[in-house]
Design an enzyme around this catalytic site. Sequence first.
Site: not given
Length: 441
Positions: A88-89, A91-93, A96, A111, A204
């Site tokens: 799905i995507g 990122g830094g964390m 997903v 995730k 955030d």
Amino acid sequence: MTPDRWRQITGIFEAALQRPTGERLAFVDQACVDDSELRREVQAMLESHEEASRFIEDPAINVVARQGGDGTSLIGQTIAHYQVLSLIGSGGMGDVYLALDTKLGRKVALKLLPEYLAGDAQRTRLFIKEARAASALNHPNIITIHEIGEVGDRYYIAMEFVDGDTLRSHIYKDKTPLPKLLKYLQQVAEGLTKAHANGIVHRDLKPDNIMVTRDGYAKILDFGLAKLIEQRTKPHVGEGSEVATALMSPPSVPGMVMGTVGYMSPEQAQGKSAEIDHRSDIFSFGCILFETATGQKAFEGSDLIDSLHKIIHEPTPSVKGLNGNVSDDLDRVVRRCLAKDPDKRYQSIKDVAIELEELSHDLNLHTTAASVVSPRDTQVGNSATQTDSRPPSSAEYLVTEIKRHRTAALIVAATLLILGAGLIVFLIRQGYFGRNETANS
């Protein structure tokens, strides 16, 4: 901090960035030789810059590159009892994935902490904190956490899969009307009300962390930077505490900028982690509200440092100056959310939710009223359609008004008929018509 002091700090900081990484600290020591406080400020900014470039807005392509794969290596594999379907995507964390819960037969968003960060105790602690903070909340406008688990040395969170688009997509791609966007943000405010009541600050908030389902419900995602507010004062005897006692100590390091540039509060931008509370979320919410109303960020800078300077020092641009169609009330709400001083902001996100509900209602009424205005009659000329500027006759005016106020017209007509019938009955009883016939004969 004065503007001159800020310019001094940023000047040395920017000069340090022009040097190789290994030479920066030596340059700062030399530039701040007689000012230890100045040295600490610049060093903190350098640390924050390096962390920001790696963590705050880490592009997905960089995450994938460090993993040494193409982002699809897990597709088709099974993690615990979840079969990975697609990416799905990233990122830094974490990454997903869309996955299938083979036990319950439902789709979930899975995730995972990136593999290259498996040995990073700080990042792992943040990842687990996200799950615990979010799973403690039960609200229709907050994403539901199903499970947290560990496979090998990697942690995962199985959460509700939201079939929809981000608020950013609704603002820029779909061009969703403002009344509907305000309705979504009202729902976000309701979700934040629940989080704040439980002592949780998101830290955030941004359009990318808000999803809107296909059936029109906004949901807050990613409590990865959430901080449980420490109970600052003990309640008086016989009174309940209004703020939940902290379950974990905050992970933030003093001086570290945590959040997303463009949406963080002034206290976040200055690394004042001890001063961050629910009012920081209200500032971030104001940034989103500003962007929703204008299509522009409130504190857009030429670079990271310029953006931070705008957040801390520069006054908030006028919403009405960028969008003349915005009401004075909406402009006022945004301006109060974006007050630099937390004490001058709304003190409760619930108050913002109430304001947005009223604004959305007023906008819908205005839109409905505008849509029922009858179009003017037109006449066709030789080569173009022209507006008929002649004044309407009395009959035309009456017909137009009857069409516009049909219910009122029917009531008036019925009233006149009743009055007329009553008058006739009265005249008959008084023998009026009999006297006229006798006189005529």
